[in-house]
Every structure is written in C-alpha cells, then in structure tokens.
Write a protein that holds these residues in place. Structure first.
Motif, PDB file in Angstrom:
ATOM      1  N   ALA A  72       0.829  -1.206   0.000  1.00  0.00           N
ATOM      2  CA  ALA A  72       0.000   0.000   0.000  1.00  0.00           C
ATOM      3  C   ALA A  72       0.866   1.259   0.000  1.00  0.00           C
ATOM      4  CB  ALA A  72      -0.923  -0.009   1.214  1.00  0.00           C
ATOM      5  N   THR A  73       1.942   1.258   0.759  1.00  0.00           N
ATOM      6  CA  THR A  73       2.826   2.421   0.806  1.00  0.00           C
ATOM      7  C   THR A  73       3.500   2.653  -0.540  1.00  0.00           C
ATOM      8  OG1 THR A  73       3.247   2.019   3.162  1.00  0.00           O
ATOM      9  CG2 THR A  73       4.802   3.427   1.986  1.00  0.00           C
ATOM     10  N   LEU A  74       3.960   1.572  -1.167  1.00  0.00           N
ATOM     11  CA  LEU A  74       4.591   1.707  -2.482  1.00  0.00           C
ATOM     12  C   LEU A  74       3.617   2.245  -3.513  1.00  0.00           C
ATOM     13  CD1 LEU A  74       7.026   1.234  -4.332  1.00  0.00           C
ATOM     14  CD2 LEU A  74       6.224  -1.116  -4.656  1.00  0.00           C
ATOM     15  N   LEU A  75       2.383   1.750  -3.497  1.00  0.00           N
ATOM     16  CA  LEU A  75       1.383   2.242  -4.430  1.00  0.00           C
ATOM     17  C   LEU A  75       1.080   3.716  -4.190  1.00  0.00           C
ATOM     18  CD1 LEU A  75      -0.637   1.595  -6.698  1.00  0.00           C
ATOM     19  CD2 LEU A  75      -2.279   0.951  -4.927  1.00  0.00           C
ATOM     20  N   LEU A  76       0.999   4.118  -2.930  1.00  0.00           N
ATOM     21  CA  LEU A  76       0.743   5.522  -2.610  1.00  0.00           C
ATOM     22  C   LEU A  76       1.890   6.412  -3.078  1.00  0.00           C
ATOM     23  CD1 LEU A  76      -0.947   7.707  -1.188  1.00  0.00           C
ATOM     24  CD2 LEU A  76       0.252   7.116   0.937  1.00  0.00           C
ATOM     25  N   VAL A  77       3.113   5.986  -2.862  1.00  0.00           N
ATOM     26  CA  VAL A  77       4.273   6.781  -3.271  1.00  0.00           C
ATOM     27  C   VAL A  77       4.316   6.924  -4.791  1.00  0.00           C
ATOM     28  CG1 VAL A  77       6.797   6.802  -3.364  1.00  0.00           C
ATOM     29  CG2 VAL A  77       5.637   6.253  -1.225  1.00  0.00           C
ATOM     30  N   LEU A  78       4.087   5.826  -5.516  1.00  0.00           N
ATOM     31  CA  LEU A  78       4.099   5.888  -6.979  1.00  0.00           C
ATOM     32  C   LEU A  78       2.976   6.785  -7.498  1.00  0.00           C
ATOM     33  CD1 LEU A  78       4.853   2.162  -7.886  1.00  0.00           C
ATOM     34  CD2 LEU A  78       6.413   4.104  -7.977  1.00  0.00           C
ATOM     35  N   THR A  79       1.815   6.726  -6.874  1.00  0.00           N
ATOM     36  CA  THR A  79       0.700   7.578  -7.283  1.00  0.00           C
ATOM     37  C   THR A  79       1.026   9.050  -7.057  1.00  0.00           C
ATOM     38  OG1 THR A  79      -0.849   5.803  -6.729  1.00  0.00           O
ATOM     39  CG2 THR A  79      -1.749   8.020  -6.973  1.00  0.00           C
ATOM     40  N   CYS A  80       1.611   9.357  -5.916  1.00  0.00           N
ATOM     41  CA  CYS A  80       1.993  10.749  -5.631  1.00  0.00           C
ATOM     42  C   CYS A  80       3.049  11.244  -6.612  1.00  0.00           C
ATOM     43  CB  CYS A  80       2.498  10.862  -4.197  1.00  0.00           C
ATOM     44  SG  CYS A  80       1.235  10.627  -2.929  1.00  0.00           S
ATOM     45  N   LEU A  81       4.000  10.391  -6.963  1.00  0.00           N
ATOM     46  CA  LEU A  81       5.020  10.787  -7.936  1.00  0.00           C
ATOM     47  C   LEU A  81       4.408  11.067  -9.304  1.00  0.00           C
ATOM     48  CD1 LEU A  81       7.949   8.349  -7.042  1.00  0.00           C
ATOM     49  CD2 LEU A  81       7.799  10.799  -6.568  1.00  0.00           C
ATOM     50  N   LEU A  82       3.455  10.227  -9.705  1.00  0.00           N
ATOM     51  CA  LEU A  82       2.791  10.460 -10.986  1.00  0.00           C
ATOM     52  C   LEU A  82       2.003  11.771 -10.973  1.00  0.00           C
ATOM     53  CD1 LEU A  82       1.507   6.882 -11.893  1.00  0.00           C
ATOM     54  CD2 LEU A  82       3.281   8.198 -13.067  1.00  0.00           C
ATOM     55  N   PHE A  83       1.328  12.039  -9.861  1.00  0.00           N
ATOM     56  CA  PHE A  83       0.563  13.282  -9.770  1.00  0.00           C
ATOM     57  C   PHE A  83       1.489  14.497  -9.790  1.00  0.00           C
ATOM     58  CE2 PHE A  83      -1.712  16.622  -7.426  1.00  0.00           C
ATOM     59  CZ  PHE A  83      -2.864  16.687  -8.193  1.00  0.00           C
ATOM     60  N   MET A  84       2.626  14.417  -9.097  1.00  0.00           N
ATOM     61  CA  MET A  84       3.588  15.519  -9.124  1.00  0.00           C
ATOM     62  C   MET A  84       4.144  15.724 -10.526  1.00  0.00           C
ATOM     63  SD  MET A  84       5.540  14.670  -5.521  1.00  0.00           S
ATOM     64  CE  MET A  84       6.873  15.811  -5.868  1.00  0.00           C
ATOM     65  N   LEU A  85       4.389  14.618 -11.237  1.00  0.00           N
ATOM     66  CA  LEU A  85       4.868  14.725 -12.612  1.00  0.00           C
ATOM     67  C   LEU A  85       3.833  15.400 -13.501  1.00  0.00           C
ATOM     68  CD1 LEU A  85       7.042  14.012 -14.726  1.00  0.00           C
ATOM     69  CD2 LEU A  85       5.908  11.798 -15.005  1.00  0.00           C
ATOM     70  N   TYR A  86       2.560  15.044 -13.312  1.00  0.00           N
ATOM     71  CA  TYR A  86       1.486  15.679 -14.088  1.00  0.00           C
ATOM     72  C   TYR A  86       1.414  17.166 -13.776  1.00  0.00           C
ATOM     73  CZ  TYR A  86      -3.233  17.376 -14.889  1.00  0.00           C
ATOM     74  OH  TYR A  86      -4.312  18.135 -15.247  1.00  0.00           O
ATOM     75  N   GLU A  87       1.504  17.540 -12.508  1.00  0.00           N
ATOM     76  CA  GLU A  87       1.435  18.955 -12.143  1.00  0.00           C
ATOM     77  C   GLU A  87       2.596  19.737 -12.746  1.00  0.00           C
ATOM     78  OE1 GLU A  87      -0.658  20.890 -10.455  1.00  0.00           O
ATOM     79  OE2 GLU A  87      -2.128  19.290 -10.345  1.00  0.00           O
TER      80      GLU A  87
END
Length: 305
Positions: A277-292
């Motif tokens: 769950a932590t790995l999935l959350l971190v990857l999701t946050c990184l993708l969102f930061m990349l999009y921003e």
C-alpha cells in the motif's frame, strides 16, 4: 456659561462610555486571521484523524516485519508475483484511461454542443451511472458477461457463436467493466473544459480559411487539453486502487488492491500488505507531481506564445 465649562462638556460628550471600551477592545483583538484559523481547526483535525493518522499507521506497519524493519520491502522486491501485480495494475490503468478517453471525448463534445432538453438528457445519462454504486455496476457486468449471461444468450440466439464465450475471469471483461465505471470521471472534466471554449474562436478560424479538421486539430483540441489532462489523471489514479471489479471479473492476473486484500485476509501478513500500500501511494503521488509539473510547463509555454 464660561468657556472652561463648555469645553469640559464637549470633551465629556466626545469621550467613549466606559462600558463601550471593552467590546471595542475585544473586537480589535479578534482579527480575521484568528477567525480563519479557528474555522480551519476542525476540518484540519478531522483530516489529521481520519486521513493522515491511518496513512502513518500503514507506513509504520510496513516496518514491523519480524525479520527486520526493511524486510517487507526486500520481500516485495524479490517476489515476482507481487511485481507482476504492480506492473499489471499500471498496465490496466493505462488501458482503461486510454479507452475511456477515446469513448468519452465524442460524448462530451456532443453534450457540450447540446442545448435545453437535450443537454438535460445527456447529463442524466452521465450522472445516473455516476451516482450508482460501483459494486452494483460490477455485479451487473457479471450478470451480462457470465457464460449463461445476457450477452452470450443473445449471441447464441442470433447464431453468432456456437457455444458460450468465456467473458468473465478474463482481462477483457475486467477492462470493459472498468471503462464503463470510469466513463463519468472522464466525461465530466472534458465537458467542463469544452463548455468553456468560446465558439467565436472556431468561427474566426473558419473565416481565416481553416477546414473543420484543422479547426479541431489546431484550435478545439488544444483548448480542451486541460479537461483531457484532468480526466486522464482522475481515471488513472482511481483505476490504480480498483478492488471490487477486478475481484469479481478478474482473470489470472491480479491487481495490486486484490493482492493487498489477500495478504491481509488470507495470509495475515500485515507488514507486507502495508509495504504494498505504501509503495502504491508513493508511486501515485510521484505520478501526480509529474502531471502537475508538466501541466505548469505547458501552461507557461502557452502564455509565452
């Protein structure tokens, strides 16, 4: 009456009453900034209690493996099944996002051009599935796609197939159901962006000699890109955490949410489930930061033009 007595009366009339001085001081002490902080205190407390605290608990549990604090992450890196589940999750999210975009763009375009009753009808067709639970829609797709379901029975009756097709417990069935569930999340951001496009811009392009295809490609599509980006991010991130639909219709490949549930309920391996769950959350946050970051760069390039 002497001048001194008149001056005293004027001074006494202009002086504030003793009882009014305290409320004025309290009003001065109560600043808008303090009021804003007080109004934010309760939402921030609820956010910390019901969102931040569970995340910290999950993060802490990922370091509680008996063999060592980082054992769960080491096992995660060495387990090919879990790595395949993570890869399959991102592949499924990409497929669902692309399919939802292709299907939603013309629908959003037609609704954005509609007026009056037709606009209301179009919004009803988008919002009614949006308000319906994903569990109900997943079970509906299970009824439609099973071996003796509506779709197979219809194709058998029409003579299109000789025997029922296997549509459940396959990637195709999972993707179809997930795309249908995610369509409103793609249509609504697209519709918001398209409704904001000024029709006079397209008329100006037509006056300058642009044919309909060039109008769409060089004018309409760039102006609708904020809706495309917002819809794709919303659908992609939402698809990463899907559980009900893959659990009901999924095939041999697992999505990461199903793998986490199995680690918790069947294997009782809370540290490994928390690490997933932590790995999935971190990857999701990184993708969102990349999009921003990409969105800001594109917005800066548009302003420079």
């Amino acid at each position: 009456m002497s001048k001194a007595s008149m001056a005293g009366k004027v001074a006494g009339a202009s002086a504030p009453a003793p009882g009014l001085a305290a409320p004025r001081q309290r009003a001065a002490a109560w600043s808008p900034a303090k009021g804003g902080l007080l109004l934010l205190a309760l939402p921030l407390a609820m956010l910390a209690l019901f969102f931040l605290l569970p995340l910290l608990v999950v993060l802490g549990q990922s370091f509680t493996a008996p063999a060592g604090p980082f054992d769960s992450y080491v096992r995660l890196a060495g387990d090919s099944a879990l790595r395949n589940a993570l890869t399959y999750t991102f592949q499924t999210a990409a497929i669902v996002t692309l399919a939802a975009l292709v299907l939603s763009y013309p629908v959003a375009f037609l609704i954005s051009r509609a007026q009056g009753r037709w606009l209301v009808i179009g919004m009803v067709f988008v919002l009614v599935p949006f308000w319906t639970s994903a569990v109900i829609r997943s079970y509906a797709w299970l009824v439609l796609l099973q071996r003796r379901g509506v779709l197979n029975e219809m194709m058998l009756a029409l003579g299109l197939i000789d025997r029922p097709l296997r549509l459940t417990n396959t990637d195709i069935g999972t993707h179809v159901a997930m795309v249908q569930i995610m369509l409103p999340f793609m249509i609504l951001p697209l519709l918001s962006a398209m409704r904001g496009i000024d029709a006079s811009v397209l008329r100006a392009a037509a006056i300058l000699g642009a044919n309909p295809w060039r109008q769409f490609l060089h004018v309409y599509l760039p102006l609708s890109m904020p809706g495309v980006g917002a819809g794709c991010v919303l659908v992609f991130i939402s698809t990463l955490g899907f559980y009900i639909t893959p659990a009901l219709l999924g095939g041999s490949s697992q999505m990461i949410a199903v793998a986490i549930e199995q680690q918790v309920s069947r294997l009782l391996d809370w540290p490994l489930a928390s690490a997933l769950a932590t790995l999935l959350l971190v990857l999701t946050c990184l993708l969102f930061m990349l999009y921003e970051r990409l969105n800001r760069r594109l917005a800066g390039a548009g302003e420079a033009r």
